[in-house]
Design a protein around this motif. Structure first.
Motif, PDB file in Angstrom:
ATOM      1  N   SER A  85      45.749  38.024  39.818  1.00  0.00           N
ATOM      2  CA  SER A  85      44.390  38.525  39.627  1.00  0.00           C
ATOM      3  C   SER A  85      44.093  38.699  38.140  1.00  0.00           C
ATOM      4  CB  SER A  85      44.226  39.858  40.365  1.00  0.00           C
ATOM      5  OG  SER A  85      42.944  40.379  40.170  1.00  0.00           O
ATOM      6  N   ASN A  86      45.059  39.243  37.412  1.00  0.00           N
ATOM      7  CA  ASN A  86      44.896  39.390  35.970  1.00  0.00           C
ATOM      8  C   ASN A  86      44.774  38.020  35.309  1.00  0.00           C
ATOM      9  OD1 ASN A  86      44.689  40.724  33.553  1.00  0.00           O
ATOM     10  ND2 ASN A  86      46.883  41.088  33.300  1.00  0.00           N
ATOM     11  N   GLY A  87      45.615  37.081  35.749  1.00  0.00           N
ATOM     12  CA  GLY A  87      45.549  35.728  35.212  1.00  0.00           C
ATOM     13  C   GLY A  87      44.225  35.055  35.503  1.00  0.00           C
ATOM     14  N   ALA A  88      43.657  35.287  36.687  1.00  0.00           N
ATOM     15  CA  ALA A  88      42.368  34.680  37.050  1.00  0.00           C
ATOM     16  C   ALA A  88      41.260  35.164  36.118  1.00  0.00           C
ATOM     17  CB  ALA A  88      42.021  35.006  38.501  1.00  0.00           C
ATOM     18  N   ARG A  89      41.281  36.447  35.759  1.00  0.00           N
ATOM     19  CA  ARG A  89      40.280  36.971  34.826  1.00  0.00           C
ATOM     20  C   ARG A  89      40.400  36.294  33.462  1.00  0.00           C
ATOM     21  NH1 ARG A  89      41.573  41.895  37.398  1.00  0.00           N
ATOM     22  NH2 ARG A  89      43.098  42.417  35.775  1.00  0.00           N
ATOM     23  N   ILE A  90      41.643  36.104  33.012  1.00  0.00           N
ATOM     24  CA  ILE A  90      41.855  35.458  31.722  1.00  0.00           C
ATOM     25  C   ILE A  90      41.377  34.014  31.756  1.00  0.00           C
ATOM     26  CG2 ILE A  90      43.621  34.679  30.093  1.00  0.00           C
ATOM     27  CD1 ILE A  90      45.251  37.158  30.931  1.00  0.00           C
ATOM     28  N   VAL A  91      41.755  33.304  32.804  1.00  0.00           N
ATOM     29  CA  VAL A  91      41.373  31.891  32.923  1.00  0.00           C
ATOM     30  C   VAL A  91      39.860  31.740  32.951  1.00  0.00           C
ATOM     31  CG1 VAL A  91      41.394  29.906  34.491  1.00  0.00           C
ATOM     32  CG2 VAL A  91      43.516  31.133  34.013  1.00  0.00           C
ATOM     33  N   GLU A  92      39.190  32.614  33.713  1.00  0.00           N
ATOM     34  CA  GLU A  92      37.735  32.515  33.827  1.00  0.00           C
ATOM     35  C   GLU A  92      37.054  32.819  32.488  1.00  0.00           C
ATOM     36  OE1 GLU A  92      34.555  34.475  36.877  1.00  0.00           O
ATOM     37  OE2 GLU A  92      36.370  33.560  37.716  1.00  0.00           O
ATOM     38  N   ARG A  93      37.676  33.657  31.690  1.00  0.00           N
ATOM     39  CA  ARG A  93      37.095  33.998  30.394  1.00  0.00           C
ATOM     40  C   ARG A  93      37.435  32.974  29.314  1.00  0.00           C
ATOM     41  NH1 ARG A  93      39.512  38.577  29.745  1.00  0.00           N
ATOM     42  NH2 ARG A  93      41.099  37.890  28.271  1.00  0.00           N
ATOM     43  N   GLU A  94      38.660  32.444  29.336  1.00  0.00           N
ATOM     44  CA  GLU A  94      39.133  31.606  28.245  1.00  0.00           C
ATOM     45  C   GLU A  94      38.968  30.106  28.495  1.00  0.00           C
ATOM     46  OE1 GLU A  94      40.130  32.834  25.420  1.00  0.00           O
ATOM     47  OE2 GLU A  94      40.010  34.933  26.084  1.00  0.00           O
ATOM     48  N   TRP A  95      38.832  29.704  29.766  1.00  0.00           N
ATOM     49  CA  TRP A  95      38.711  28.286  30.082  1.00  0.00           C
ATOM     50  C   TRP A  95      37.356  28.008  30.725  1.00  0.00           C
ATOM     51  CZ3 TRP A  95      44.098  29.595  31.434  1.00  0.00           C
ATOM     52  CH2 TRP A  95      45.024  28.964  30.616  1.00  0.00           C
ATOM     53  N   PRO A  96      36.318  27.750  29.932  1.00  0.00           N
ATOM     54  CA  PRO A  96      34.990  27.475  30.510  1.00  0.00           C
ATOM     55  C   PRO A  96      35.003  26.289  31.464  1.00  0.00           C
ATOM     56  CG  PRO A  96      34.831  27.848  28.136  1.00  0.00           C
ATOM     57  CD  PRO A  96      36.282  27.745  28.452  1.00  0.00           C
ATOM     58  N   GLU A  97      35.876  25.316  31.197  1.00  0.00           N
ATOM     59  CA  GLU A  97      35.915  24.130  32.055  1.00  0.00           C
ATOM     60  C   GLU A  97      36.471  24.425  33.439  1.00  0.00           C
ATOM     61  OE1 GLU A  97      39.806  24.077  29.628  1.00  0.00           O
ATOM     62  OE2 GLU A  97      37.712  24.722  29.408  1.00  0.00           O
TER      63      GLU A  97
END
Length: 548
Positions: free
Chosen positions: A173-185
């Protein structure tokens, strides 16, 4: 980037394992972008992994997911069905994931089982086979016989599994937040939404009481049908970690030799299974989310038996309406209808309408023949969504996966089976019910209830507004393009309304009395009123034309 200070207190050991596996299978860039470089390097020092240099990224991902265990396997299995998000190279490889694992020994299972049963198995069961008949990543299944003589299956969660899965879910869940914020693609894949559905599904499977309730809920839908069978739950022996239910005597729908030997009507079984699935999904809004061959049984009298209810899908009424419209559009080869459904599902994205229109018409042309292959149709549909930068709602993606699985099972029973044709009567019947006059009245009633609720809240809102105004704590800032024109229109309308009110007052109150004094007086007064009104209009117009 990862909140490693927080992780250190709870899940640092598990994070070491995950980071080490990612490094071991060549996902260094992912580790770097997640900010796990130091942890991963330390974890990888003591880890050994096979040579993966010659493997493709999807192959390496599958191997890493299998190494990480049940939580990641569940996520991979969900993504395997998301051809609206991933290319065939990825979905095909992730489709090879399986949750069958080596069984836990009886010596490790027995203490937990005795704790949940409140005593040794011998005190509860007349017979208990210590060799599991099935072993998956979440639970193991045993066959037993109660002292009353009833044959049952006993499903037992694997010991120590909950802590690992809960840690995985927190980290993912923490990783999903990071991915959604840092990887626009990748943001359009909605990682956090995917994680919420994954967490809900796995938590449901970790509570066997929940699975027992799911079974009884689905069984209640078919209470008046003897040809659709669900196992009876033995609640007196069922706990969160142990499920005891009736053993259904049946033949897996893929065992064609036994089905032929038993003279089963396989086309009839296919139709019954489809009817049951559509009844659950389209009418009741709840469905068996894992209808693979092992969970469907052919029983005597051409009955269909359902087992394993850890994964249940749910659809809102709005989603069912959309699904009916989509299937109806497919059956009617209506490209415009398909396009409308896709746009409705697109959410906040803004698709290229010309491109989407061409894609929808091309889709209809490709699947305009008879005996449609559902797996091909739905996969093509989700590919069309992906190529137009649209993502399917997660609940529908789960349903599509289940439909594809069910279609595969039914086609094994009857190679000529066409689920779309079989679904036709159910779709038409429900579309008539949903979009008939009676259905429209129900929607109006729902709107009326919502409007009544809004109106009933109005006094409280007005009171709050007045309190804020008295306290001087309300500030409203409005910026409207063309505000001058809007004000002018309002003033003009107000002027016309005022003149109309004056004229009305003159007509209803003063005019009759003036008329009694004589026509000359009446005419003179009427002219005066008209001149006042015209003068007022001209004065206002001149005022508005003066620069400010």
């Amino acid at each position: 980037m990862f909140k490693t200070a927080f992780v250190a207190a709870r899940d640092r050991r598990r994070l070491f394992v995950i980071a080490g596996v990612l490094i071991g299978f060549g996902f260094n860039k992912v580790v770097d972008r997640l900010g796990l470089q130091a942890i991963a390097r330390m974890a990888a020092r003591n880890a050994s992994f096979p040579n993966v240099a010659r493997l493709s990224p999807p192959q390496r991902a599958r191997r890493a997911i299998e190494a990480l265990g049940p939580t990641f396997i569940k996520l991979g299995q969900i993504l395997a069905s998301r051809s609206d998000l991933l290319t065939p190279e990825w979905t095909d490889e992730l489709g090879r994931l399986h949750s069958q694992v080596s069984p836990v020994s009886w010596e490790k299972i027995r203490p937990q089982l005795e704790e949940d049963l409140g005593g040794p198995p011998d005190a509860i069961f007349a017979e208990f086979d210590q060799n599991p008949i099935a072993s998956a990543s979440i639970a193991q299944v045993y066959k037993a016989r109660l002292k009353t003589g009833e044959e049952v299956v006993v499903k037992v969660l694997r010991p120590g599994l909950r802590k690992i899965i809960e840690a995985d879910l927190r980290l993912m869940s923490n990783g999903a937040r990071i991915v959604e914020r840092e990887w626009p693609e990748i943001a359009r894949y909605k990682p956090q939404e995917q994680m919420r559905h994954l967490a809900a599904g796995i938590n449901g499977e970790l509570d066997l009481i929940n699975e027992a309730r799911n079974c009884e809920m689905l069984a209640a839908i078919f209470a008046d049908r003897e040809d659709i069978v669900f196992p009876r739950i033995h609640w007196e022996h069922t706990t969160e970690r142990v499920l005891v239910q009736e053993f259904l005597h049946g033949i897996p729908l893929t065992d064609h030799a036994r089905l032929d030997a038993g003279h089963y009507d396989k086309p009839l079984l296919a139709q019954k299974g489809t009817d049951a699935f559509l009844q659950m999904a389209l009418i009741e809004g709840v469905f068996h989310a894992d209808p693979h061959p092992g969970n469907l049984l052919a029983m005597s009298g051409n009955r269909i038996g359902f087992i394993d209810f850890g994964m249940i899908g749910r659809l809102s009424q709005k989603r069912r309406d959309q699904l009916l419209m989509m299937i109806g559009a497919m059956l009617g080869q209506n490209a415009d209808g398909l396009m409308a459904v896709l746009i409705d599902w697109s959410g906040s994205t803004a698709p290229d309408l010309a491109k989407l229109d061409a894609a929808a018409h091309g889709f209809v042309q490709r699947h305009s023949g008879v005996n449609l292959n559902l797996a091909m149709v739905l996969t093509d549909f989700m590919t069309m969504a992906r190529e137009n930068d649209l993502s399917m709602p997660t609940d529908l993606a789960i349903l599509f996966k289940s439909l594809v699985s069910a279609d595969g099972v039914m086609r094994q029973l009857d190679p000529e089976f066409d689920l779309f044709t079989a679904a036709g009567p159910t779709v038409q019947q429900n579309m008539k019910a949903r979009f008939s006059f009676d259905g429209f009245k129900k929607k109006l009633a729902g709107m009326g209830a919502g409007l009544f609720s809004a109106v009933s809240d109005l006094p409280a809102l007005v009171h709050l507004l007045l309190v804020r105004l008295k306290q001087g704590k309300m500030t409203v800032e409005i910026e409207i393009k063309g505000l001058d024109q809007l004000i002018h229109g309002i003033e003009l309308a107000a002027t016309r309304l005022a003149i109309a009110m004056v004229v009305a007052a003159f007509t209803l109150t003063i005019a009759p009395r003036l008329l009694a004094l004589g026509e000359g007086v009446f005419v003179s007064a009427t002219v005066v009123v008209a001149l006042i009104g015209i003068g007022w209009m001209l004065l206002l117009r001149r005022k508005r034309s003066t620069p400010r």
